[in-house]
Motif scaffolding. Sequence first.
Motif, short mmCIF file in Angstrom:
data_model
loop_
_atom_site.label_atom_id
_atom_site.label_comp_id
_atom_site.label_asym_id
_atom_site.label_seq_id
_atom_site.Cartn_x
_atom_site.Cartn_y
_atom_site.Cartn_z
N UNK A 131 0.79 -1.17 -0.18
CA UNK A 131 -0.03 0.28 0.38
C UNK A 131 1.04 1.04 0.43
N UNK A 132 2.12 1.31 0.76
CA UNK A 132 2.57 1.72 1.21
C UNK A 132 3.70 2.92 -0.25
N UNK A 133 3.95 1.62 -0.90
CA UNK A 133 4.50 1.47 -2.51
C UNK A 133 3.38 2.15 -3.32
N UNK A 134 3.13 2.29 -3.09
CA UNK A 134 1.32 2.58 -4.51
C UNK A 134 1.86 4.60 -4.22
N UNK A 135 1.15 4.51 -2.75
CA UNK A 135 1.10 6.08 -2.92
C UNK A 135 1.74 6.63 -2.29
N UNK A 136 3.01 6.10 -2.72
CA UNK A 136 4.32 6.53 -2.83
C UNK A 136 3.98 6.91 -5.14
N UNK A 137 4.07 5.24 -5.21
CA UNK A 137 4.49 5.57 -6.67
C UNK A 137 3.23 6.80 -7.28
N UNK A 138 1.86 6.34 -6.93
CA UNK A 138 1.21 7.25 -7.38
C UNK A 138 1.35 8.72 -7.17
N UNK A 139 1.52 8.75 -6.10
CA UNK A 139 2.15 10.58 -5.80
C UNK A 139 3.36 11.01 -6.53
N UNK A 140 4.32 9.75 -6.92
CA UNK A 140 5.18 10.93 -7.65
C UNK A 140 4.88 10.73 -9.35
N UNK A 141 4.48 9.98 -9.65
CA UNK A 141 3.46 9.87 -10.98
C UNK A 141 3.01 11.56 -11.53
N UNK A 142 1.72 10.92 -10.06
CA UNK A 142 0.95 13.21 -10.56
C UNK A 142 1.43 14.19 -10.79
N UNK A 143 3.08 13.72 -9.80
CA UNK A 143 4.00 15.31 -9.56
C UNK A 143 4.47 15.40 -10.93
N UNK A 144 5.06 13.81 -11.38
CA UNK A 144 6.28 14.82 -12.39
C UNK A 144 4.70 14.76 -13.30
N UNK A 145 3.83 14.20 -13.60
CA UNK A 145 2.94 14.48 -14.52
C UNK A 145 2.07 15.94 -14.43
N UNK A 146 2.41 16.41 -13.76
CA UNK A 146 1.89 17.73 -13.69
C UNK A 146 2.97 18.71 -13.63
N UNK A 147 4.07 18.26 -13.32
CA UNK A 147 5.73 19.54 -13.80
C UNK A 147 5.79 19.64 -15.32
N UNK A 148 6.37 18.41 -15.87
CA UNK A 148 6.52 18.45 -17.36
C UNK A 148 5.56 17.83 -18.47
#
Length: 89
Positions: free
Chosen positions: A2-19
Motif C-alpha cells: 500500500x505504501x509503495x503504491x501511494x508513493x508511486x502514485x504521488x510521484x507519477x502525479x507530481x512528475x506529470x503535472x510538472x512535465x
Amino acid sequence: LRDFLLVYNRMTELCFRHCVCDLNYRLLTGPEESCVDSCTARLVRANHRLMGAYVELVPVLLQRRAAERGEPAGPAGLPASPEAAPGLA
C-alpha cells in the motif's frame, strides 16, 4: 504494498503535472519525456535517502522507547521474549 503504491502514485502525479504541457498528442514529446525521466530519477533518489535514514533511525528509537519503559529489547527493537509483547499469543 500500500505504501509503495501511494508513493508511486504521488510521484507519477507530481512528475506529470510538472512535465506534461500539451495533451494534444498521445505520446510524450522529447522534452516532456526527458523531463519525466529526470523528475522520477530525482524523486527515486530522494526516496532512497529517506528510507536509508529511516532504516538507521527506527531501531535506535525503538530501543530507546523500550528502555524508557523498562522493557528488554531485542536486536530490532522488538521485545526479547513473547511474554514481554502484550497482545501476542
